[in-house]
Design an enzyme around this catalytic site. Structure first.
Site, PDB file in Angstrom:
ATOM      1  N   LYS A 178       2.018 -13.849   5.981  1.00  0.00           N
ATOM      2  CA  LYS A 178       2.346 -14.836   4.955  1.00  0.00           C
ATOM      3  C   LYS A 178       3.861 -15.024   4.937  1.00  0.00           C
ATOM      4  CE  LYS A 178       0.263 -16.508   1.884  1.00  0.00           C
ATOM      5  NZ  LYS A 178      -0.270 -17.882   1.735  1.00  0.00           N
TER       6      LYS A 178
ATOM      7  N   ASP B  45      -6.672  -5.549   5.287  1.00  0.00           N
ATOM      8  CA  ASP B  45      -7.774  -5.081   4.454  1.00  0.00           C
ATOM      9  C   ASP B  45      -8.775  -6.226   4.247  1.00  0.00           C
ATOM     10  OD1 ASP B  45      -9.248  -3.495   2.830  1.00  0.00           O
ATOM     11  OD2 ASP B  45      -7.778  -3.339   1.218  1.00  0.00           O
TER      12      ASP B  45
ATOM     13  N   ASP C 186      -3.930 -17.295   5.095  1.00  0.00           N
ATOM     14  CA  ASP C 186      -4.992 -18.097   4.482  1.00  0.00           C
ATOM     15  C   ASP C 186      -5.632 -19.019   5.519  1.00  0.00           C
ATOM     16  OD1 ASP C 186      -2.250 -18.693   3.949  1.00  0.00           O
ATOM     17  OD2 ASP C 186      -2.857 -20.557   3.013  1.00  0.00           O
TER      18      ASP C 186
ATOM     19  N   TYR D  15       0.807  -1.219   0.000  1.00  0.00           N
ATOM     20  CA  TYR D  15       0.000   0.000   0.000  1.00  0.00           C
ATOM     21  C   TYR D  15       0.840   1.269   0.000  1.00  0.00           C
ATOM     22  CZ  TYR D  15      -4.532  -2.172   0.645  1.00  0.00           C
ATOM     23  OH  TYR D  15      -5.684  -2.871   0.461  1.00  0.00           O
TER      24      TYR D  15
END
Ligand code: NAI
Length: 384
Positions: free
Chosen positions: A216, A273, A249, A146
């Site tokens: 992640k 987000d 995930d 971002y």
């Protein structure tokens, strides 16, 4: 009176709060939220405390009146008064103009996007046990993909960057170098640590026991993996908290399967987000979810409606003011005026349980009664 930041936030009995009314439904929801907050503060503190609202300009209204989307004076006022409330803003279309939300976050360095997610009895949800969701997400707000550092495919900059990667960094893994766009993902030690510290302090202040780092790091070993490592370093300073981590995930699955496992979630910008919208959807609250952007070190904070300007229903007295009202509750808690926030939340529980809401929620409630924006505010005040 202005707030000041010493070692902690210094809060006078009468606090001046600059606010941006917002575009579209902004002029409908903002006065309702202010009336509800005023009523709660008066009731909770028998008139000894008060908010003094001060309008500042931004967005479409500002552009119409001054020709500027975000006047320097507005930013300066937020800097001076530390906090503010923001209605939804029209994003100006056209080259070279930053999103107003991004501009405010960057200029005030509001590094923590805080999104508490809970279910209100009576609100329809797509899952069987929405009451099990009760978590607060701390989304890093200034870094990650971002940061806005990217170059379009085939541009001279993308070519230059691609050449740099292959010639100077020995990178051979770019599959289609001639047509690749590139983006950069900065994740720093300071940026990660200040965010996780904010999450840990919030947990302690709210009597919570668990902080989960979502990342992640299995794939992005140095960026997201760095976030995890630095996050654990911070959490090791809080022995009273149970610290754990989960791959993003897996988190999204777990959030559906065992949402009660999560109290406080700290994560990088992009993960945050997705996560905040999924959790909000699980409680049927995507349209009423509150949010705040906070710099806990300088004290700067902006509490905002998380939805857009809803141009399709603007001017019809149909908009749901709950997102802005609940964000204002976050502001009251931030001021240490939690009693007033509780009054508002309890009133909201009572109104939703009685199957009354604005039409966006009422239409999904069995026997639901739709109230207009202004009437919803009045019923809330009556029930305090
Ligand atoms: P939107 O959130 O304004 O609307 C999406 C849908 O949700 C519409 O059907 C709308 O009627 C409904 N909705 C939104 N808020 C509601 C409320 N309070 N009560 C009842 N229903 C509500 O998103 P959209 O249409 O994509 O964007 C419209 C404008 O808002 C654009 O200019 C966009 O850039 C801006 N925007 C601003 C944001 C902000 O200031 N934080 C966030 C998102 C969009």
């Amino acid at each position: 009176m202005k707030l000041t930041m010493g070692k902690t936030l210094q809060v006078p009995d009468v606090v001046t709060v600059p606010y941006i009314e917002g575009d579209g439904v902004g002029p409908e929801i903002t006065p309702v939220a202010q009336n509800v907050v005023n009523a709660a503060v008066t009731k909770a503190y028998s008139g000894t405390r008060a908010i003094e609202w001060m309008e500042v300009l931004a967005g479409g209204k500002s552009h119409d009146l001054t020709g500027e989307w975000l006047p320097a004076e507005t930013l300066q006022t937020f800097k001076d008064y530390l906090i503010g409330v923001k209605g939804p803003l029209t994003t100006p279309v056209g080259g070279g103009i930053r999103s107003l939300n991004v501009a405010l976050r960057q200029d005030l360095d509001l590094y923590a996007c805080v999104r508490p997610v809970r279910w209100f009895k009576g609100v329809e949800s797509p899952v069987k046990e929405p009451h099990k969701v009760n978590a607060t997400i701390f989304r890093e707000n200034t870094e990650d993909v971002y940061a806005g550092i990217e170059w379009e495919a085939r541009s001279p900059e993308a070519k230059h960057f691609g050449d740099f990667l292959s010639n100077e960094m020995g990178v051979t893994k770019v599959r289609f170098p001639g047509t690749s766009a590139y983006g950069v993902k900065p994740v720093s030690e300071e940026g990660s640590k200040r965010l996780v510290k904010a999450a840990a302090e919030y947990a302690v202040a709210h009597g919570l026991t668990k902080v989960t780092l979502v990342h992640k790091g299995n794939i992005m070993k140095f960026t997201e993996g760095g976030f995890r490592k630095w996050g654990y370093e911070v959490l090791s300073e809080y022995p009273q908290l149970e610290a754990n981590d989960v791959i993003a995930d897996a988190f999204l699955q777990n959030a559906l399967l065992k949402p009660e496992a999560y109290q406080i979630v700290a994560t990088c910008n992009l993960n945050g987000d997705y996560i905040s919208d999924q959790l909000a959807a699980q409680v049927g609250g995507i349209g009423i979810a509150p949010g705040a952007n906070i710099n806990y070190m300088s004290g700067h904070a902006i509490f905002e409606a998380t939805h857009g300007t809803a141009p399709d229903i603007a001017g019809k007295n149909q908009a749901n003011p709950s997102s802005l009202i609940l964000s204002s509750c976050m502001m009251l808690e931030y001021l240490g005026w939690g009693e007033a926030a509780k009054l508002i939340e309890s009133a909201m529980e009572s109104v939703f349980s009685a199957r009354m809401a604005t039409i966006d929620l009422a239409r999904f409630m069995a026997g639901g009664k739709a109230l207009g924006t202004a009437e919803f505010g009045e019923v809330l005040i009556e029930r305090m």
